[in-house]
Scaffold this motif. Sequence first.
Motif, short mmCIF file in Angstrom:
data_model
loop_
_atom_site.label_atom_id
_atom_site.label_comp_id
_atom_site.label_asym_id
_atom_site.label_seq_id
_atom_site.Cartn_x
_atom_site.Cartn_y
_atom_site.Cartn_z
N ARG A 61 0.86 -1.19 0.00
CA ARG A 61 0.00 0.00 0.00
C ARG A 61 0.89 1.23 0.00
NH1 ARG A 61 -3.52 1.74 5.32
NH2 ARG A 61 -3.94 3.91 4.71
N CYS A 91 -6.62 0.29 -0.82
CA CYS A 91 -6.78 -0.69 0.27
C CYS A 91 -6.22 -0.11 1.56
CB CYS A 91 -6.03 -1.98 -0.04
SG CYS A 91 -6.52 -2.80 -1.57
N ARG A 93 -5.79 -2.50 4.19
CA ARG A 93 -4.94 -3.67 4.43
C ARG A 93 -4.93 -4.52 3.17
NH1 ARG A 93 -1.09 -3.86 8.41
NH2 ARG A 93 -1.81 -2.47 10.08
N HIS A 95 -2.93 -8.17 1.17
CA HIS A 95 -1.96 -9.27 1.07
C HIS A 95 -2.26 -10.03 -0.20
CE1 HIS A 95 0.20 -13.07 2.37
NE2 HIS A 95 1.09 -12.11 2.56
N CYS A 103 -8.09 -7.34 -0.33
CA CYS A 103 -8.03 -5.89 -0.12
C CYS A 103 -9.13 -5.51 0.86
CB CYS A 103 -8.22 -5.17 -1.45
SG CYS A 103 -8.45 -3.38 -1.33
N THR A 137 -7.84 -4.64 10.23
CA THR A 137 -6.55 -4.62 10.92
C THR A 137 -5.55 -5.64 10.38
OG1 THR A 137 -5.46 -4.87 13.07
CG2 THR A 137 -7.48 -6.10 12.76
N ARG A 138 -5.99 -6.84 9.95
CA ARG A 138 -5.06 -7.85 9.43
C ARG A 138 -5.67 -8.55 8.22
NH1 ARG A 138 -1.59 -5.28 11.94
NH2 ARG A 138 -1.23 -5.66 14.17
N TRP A 150 -9.16 -12.50 7.17
CA TRP A 150 -9.04 -11.11 7.57
C TRP A 150 -9.53 -10.94 9.00
CZ3 TRP A 150 -12.40 -12.48 3.49
CH2 TRP A 150 -13.76 -12.49 3.81
N CYS A 243 -0.13 -11.79 16.64
CA CYS A 243 0.08 -11.53 15.21
C CYS A 243 1.18 -12.42 14.61
CB CYS A 243 0.40 -10.06 14.98
SG CYS A 243 -0.93 -8.95 15.47
N ASP A 291 2.62 -4.79 14.53
CA ASP A 291 2.35 -5.20 13.15
C ASP A 291 2.44 -6.71 13.06
OD1 ASP A 291 1.81 -4.89 10.46
OD2 ASP A 291 3.90 -4.60 9.89
N ALA A 333 1.75 -2.82 4.50
CA ALA A 333 1.09 -4.05 4.06
C ALA A 333 1.79 -4.66 2.84
CB ALA A 333 -0.39 -3.78 3.76
#
Length: 338
Positions: A61, A91, A93, A95, A103, A137-138, A150, A243, A291, A333
């Motif tokens: 991002r 986005c 977050r 991956h 997204c 958040t993730r 997510w 995390c 993180d 991210a």
Amino acid sequence: MSRTARLLLLLGTVLVLGGVAVGATLHAAGRADRKDRAQSGGPEVTSGAVRLDAPHRGLFRNMAWGPHRDEITAVPDGRLDGPRTASGVHCLRFHAAAGTGICLQAVHGKLRDTYRAVLLDNRLRELRHYDLAGAPTRARVSPSGRTVAWTVFVSGDSYAGTAFSTRTSIVDTRGRRLDANLETYAVTVGGRRVRAADINVWGVTFADDNRFYATAATGGKTYLVRGDRSTRTLRALHSNVECPSLSPDGTRIAYKKRVAGADPDAPWRLYVLDLRTLRETATAERRNIDDQAVWRDGHTLVYSLPGDYGSDLWTVPADGTGSPHRLLSAALAPAFSR
């Protein structure tokens, strides 16, 4: 000169002057953009085609100020500090793995913002989306690209003393099976089933499409749990883990750990856990890490820290040696091609 000729002359003059004004404005805006970028030291970002399955690319991002802020952006893996190509997809977050992207984005409304999870194909086109119960958040994608997870923050749970809790979902991108809330899985700690209203689950990291690791919290403690979608179970393996991020070879977990004596507002340090021996190794990063780290390869961790644009990406060896250094400014991210 006739009245018609005078009107035509006047109209032509207005059009010419208008064109000059617009041109001058655009030229000044371009100069201002270049000047702002030069003064801020920000990266060069331009629009272009971005693919999730392109080899030797870093994706993240973009946090640099300007028209491409919050867009998913690509750079060559060997020139991470070079010019960025912005996809146009915004986005909060993100991956990606094996040509599948997730997204988590805001949907701006007149009265309030809402959020959704968007599944992306390898050209970052939306496949489908899911409404979210709270702020993102993730986010993670399994190595095959078939399973996506997510986590969001949600409010209103009466048991949460801080007035918020988490909710984590997993979806099969092919069969479309959705586990909307992992708190419905059976949680065991020390071999005993835990039945409590305060269970929270967050921060999934995948071993494969069925097995995963995550953080589960209950009774004021956090645990690394191993999850199994087929049996709908979460089994605690180790305490004080938040995390988690599984290494590419599946043998280690990078995670943030609360350390004794740290500032309560900055309590986390970056550690690595050997899953076979449960031996912990502190990395050389001594700052507070809030993180979910990413493994750039089998030896190196990437994570975010506050920066001039909101977030920078830093890297440190996973074995406790070396020292941290900044990998990318104005970025968040990340996902790296394998």
